[in-house]
Design a protein around this motif. Structure first.
Motif, PDB file in Angstrom:
ATOM      1  N   ALA B  55     -13.598 -25.659 -80.910  1.00 57.48           N
ATOM      2  CA  ALA B  55     -13.405 -24.295 -81.412  1.00 57.48           C
ATOM      3  C   ALA B  55     -12.349 -23.577 -80.571  1.00 57.48           C
ATOM      4  N   VAL B  56     -12.505 -23.671 -79.264  1.00 57.89           N
ATOM      5  CA  VAL B  56     -11.566 -22.992 -78.360  1.00 57.89           C
ATOM      6  C   VAL B  56     -11.083 -24.002 -77.324  1.00 57.89           C
ATOM      7  N   GLU B  57      -9.799 -23.995 -77.090  1.00 54.53           N
ATOM      8  CA  GLU B  57      -9.221 -24.914 -76.116  1.00 54.53           C
ATOM      9  C   GLU B  57      -8.518 -24.084 -75.041  1.00 54.53           C
ATOM     10  N   LEU B  58      -8.941 -24.267 -73.808  1.00 50.08           N
ATOM     11  CA  LEU B  58      -8.382 -23.484 -72.696  1.00 50.08           C
ATOM     12  C   LEU B  58      -7.471 -24.372 -71.851  1.00 50.08           C
ATOM     13  N   ALA B  64      -0.089 -22.411 -70.651  1.00 49.19           N
ATOM     14  CA  ALA B  64      -0.117 -22.242 -69.191  1.00 49.19           C
ATOM     15  C   ALA B  64      -1.523 -22.553 -68.690  1.00 49.19           C
ATOM     16  N   SER B  65      -1.615 -23.233 -67.585  1.00 47.95           N
ATOM     17  CA  SER B  65      -2.933 -23.613 -67.063  1.00 47.95           C
ATOM     18  C   SER B  65      -2.855 -23.817 -65.556  1.00 47.95           C
ATOM     19  N   PHE B 100      -4.990 -20.437 -69.541  1.00 45.90           N
ATOM     20  CA  PHE B 100      -6.237 -20.284 -68.783  1.00 45.90           C
ATOM     21  C   PHE B 100      -6.015 -20.615 -67.312  1.00 45.90           C
ATOM     22  N   ALA B 101      -6.717 -19.887 -66.458  1.00 46.15           N
ATOM     23  CA  ALA B 101      -6.726 -20.243 -65.029  1.00 46.15           C
ATOM     24  C   ALA B 101      -8.148 -20.156 -64.495  1.00 46.15           C
ATOM     25  N   TRP B 142      -7.934 -28.370 -68.299  1.00 43.81           N
ATOM     26  CA  TRP B 142      -7.899 -28.402 -69.770  1.00 43.81           C
ATOM     27  C   TRP B 142      -9.357 -28.486 -70.229  1.00 43.81           C
ATOM     28  N   ILE B 143      -9.805 -27.435 -70.895  1.00 42.14           N
ATOM     29  CA  ILE B 143     -11.218 -27.379 -71.312  1.00 42.14           C
ATOM     30  C   ILE B 143     -11.299 -27.268 -72.824  1.00 42.14           C
ATOM     31  N   ARG B 144     -12.130 -28.105 -73.418  1.00 42.79           N
ATOM     32  CA  ARG B 144     -12.435 -27.974 -74.844  1.00 42.79           C
ATOM     33  C   ARG B 144     -13.864 -27.449 -74.989  1.00 42.79           C
TER      34      ARG B 144
END
Lengths: 251, 250
Positions: B55-58, B64-65, B100-101, B142-144
């Motif tokens: 649903a959301v990918e950070l 940028a990460s 995301f950071a 990288w978060i899913r």
């Protein structure tokens, strides 16, 4: 977790491994299976046949990135973690199947442990699929070295030529020498014989069962000429019908 | 001994700057002894969250990460037990990819390399959360997040609180900062990440300069990259150990 069935498609160069791999990906995915297709040929013909853009990150690039990470960060924990990140980055996810391309590494030196790292991550990733289907450039030893430690099925493509039959024997011998538990079967490609039973009898001296026969397919040739993917073939295409029969031996 | 103190101060200054520029900052104090209820993956640890289930990918590779684990021995530099969510919460984010950071500020008596490694290992523990898949490489995270996890109302605050509890197991007092925002806002952290990477490379670089040009091919006895290979071999051992631990947990 799933226990993925690992299928390697092998044979001498130009015998039709990429077409066989592509049609199997389509057939298995249409049967509802989750399929991870691995293009182990640096020429990346399978990606083209499956309609995957050529501009994807390859495992060759992942390998280079891992070596760079090891050089720059000097931390084994970090390198181990980065492997999963880079592998996911290389994974091309589509609605019908997922895809990895081996590509080619430009880095000098062997860096043998990188293959172990990548294999460990691929084996972990494989647990998310019903089938992992590898289009192998070379024989089973390449898959064993770079992709998976073991295989469940080895599909050997032959085209009736003596050279393809010789390759088939070598692949079988290699599988035995490496103590692979895989079952090996043959698919006869571009067969002009009308009698499948006759072909099966021809294979008896080789002690390898005949799993399928693929005949010349004009639709496939036309499809390929205009750069369409395997998913553009009509469902009743002869090559797909042949692949459906062969796929029964993979289950 | 590492000197992350100035990086901690820089991170805090950046957070304050973003707040002044209008990015919402929500701070939560997590009581130290409160049992934290989360849904864990259980025996499904190797499962990836596929793109179709995300649903959301950070911090996706095209966004940028940054992921920083900073350690200090100074208690006064850490707001112990605090989770700061800067920008939008998960439920407020539109489906899709977002910059995301994640910054972990940890206090420990001996803030060396081992402590930094332990902090990074703790960050990986977010991958234990059901519906949450975490990958980290070279200061990027990288978060899913699956739709199912959002339906269960998983929040960044929860993720931060879980991380605090994991860090505590390693003996850290810690503070967590989670930042969602535009590429430019998240990239404010870039200068800190680059300085850290530079410092690190100086520490290791001198010894490596002569080893970089591999000209000898495949002979391991003469290969100047044997040290890199050793690190890769150790990474294989780490992977095998983790795999064994995962199987043991089932």
């Amino acid at each position: 977790m799933k226990n993925a069935r690992i299928v390697a498609v092998c044979g001498k160069g130009g015998v039709g491994k990429t077409v066989m791999s592509g049609v199997l990906v389509r057939v298995l995915s249409e049967e509802g299976a989750r399929v991870l297709a691995v293009d182990a040929d640096p020429a990346m013909g399978l990606s083209y046949f499956l309609g995957v853009p050529a501009s994807i990150k390859t495992l060759g690039k992942v390998r280079e990135d891992l070596i760079s990470t090891a050089r720059a960060r000097r931390d084994p924990d970090e390198v181990a973690g980065a492997t999963d990140y880079l592998l996911l980055e290389a994974l091309r996810e589509t609605e019908k199947f997922d895809f990895l391309a081996m590509g080619r590494s430009q880095t000098r030196g062997c860096f043998c442990p990188v293959n172990s790292l990548l294999k460990a991550s691929i084996e972990k990733l494989a647990q998310n699929y019903d089938y992992v289907l590898v289009d192998a450039e070379a024989g089973v030893e390449q898959i064993n070295r770079e992709v998976m430690s073991d295989m469940d099925r080895i599909v050997v493509l032959v085209d009736g030529s003596q050279r393809s039959l010789r390759s088939m024997e070598l692949i079988q011998q290699m599988a035995e020498d490496m103590h692979l538990k895989a079952r090996v079967g043959v698919v006869m490609n571009r067969s002009k014989e009308s009698d499948d039973n006759g072909l099966a009898k021809d294979m008896v001296p080789f002690k390898i069962p005949l799993w399928g026969v693929m005949r010349e397919d004009e639709e496939l040739r036309r499809n390929d000429a205009v750069g369409k993917s395997v998913f553009d073939l009509p469902p009743d295409s002869p090559v797909l019908q042949s692949a459906r029969k062969a796929a029964r031996f993979l289950a | 001994m590492l000197d992350h103190d100035r990086f901690i101060l820089e991170c805090r200054a950046i957070a304050e700057k973003l707040s002044r520029e209008g990015l919402e900052v929500r701070r939560f104090q997590v009581p130290p002894e409160t049992p934290f209820a989360v849904t864990l993956k259980g025996d499904n640890r190797c499962a990836i969250i596929g793109a179709a289930d995300t649903a959301v990918e950070l911090g996706h590779p095209i966004t940028a990460s940054f992921c920083l684990g900073l350690v200090t021995e100074r208690k006064d530099l850490i707001a112990e037990g605090q989770v700061a969510v800067i920008g939008q919460e998960l439920e407020e984010l539109l489906p899709g990819r977002h910059s995301f950071a994640l910054i972990v500020l940890a206090q420990v008596a001996n803030p060396g390399e081992a402590a930094t490694r332990a902090v990074m290992t703790s960050i990986y523990s977010l991958d234990l959360l059901a519906g949450c898949m975490v990958r980290i490489a070279s200061n990027r995270i990288w978060i899913r997040i699956s739709q199912e996890a959002l339906d269960r109302r998983l929040t960044l605050k929860d993720m931060g609180a879980f991380l605090l509890s994991e860090l505590k197991k390693h003996g850290f007092a810690a503070e967590i900062i989670l930042l969602t925002g535009t590429t430019e806002q998240v990239s404010e952290i870039r200068s800190v990440a680059e300085e850290m990477a530079e410092e690190r490379s100086i520490r290791y670089g001198e010894a490596l300069v002569e080893k970089m040009a591999c000209e000898t091919g495949l002979d391991c006895d003469d290969c100047p990259e044997t040290d890199t290979c050793r690190i890769l071999k150790n990474a294989v051992a780490v992977k095998k150990r983790k795999r064994g631990a995962n199987q043991g947990n089932r």
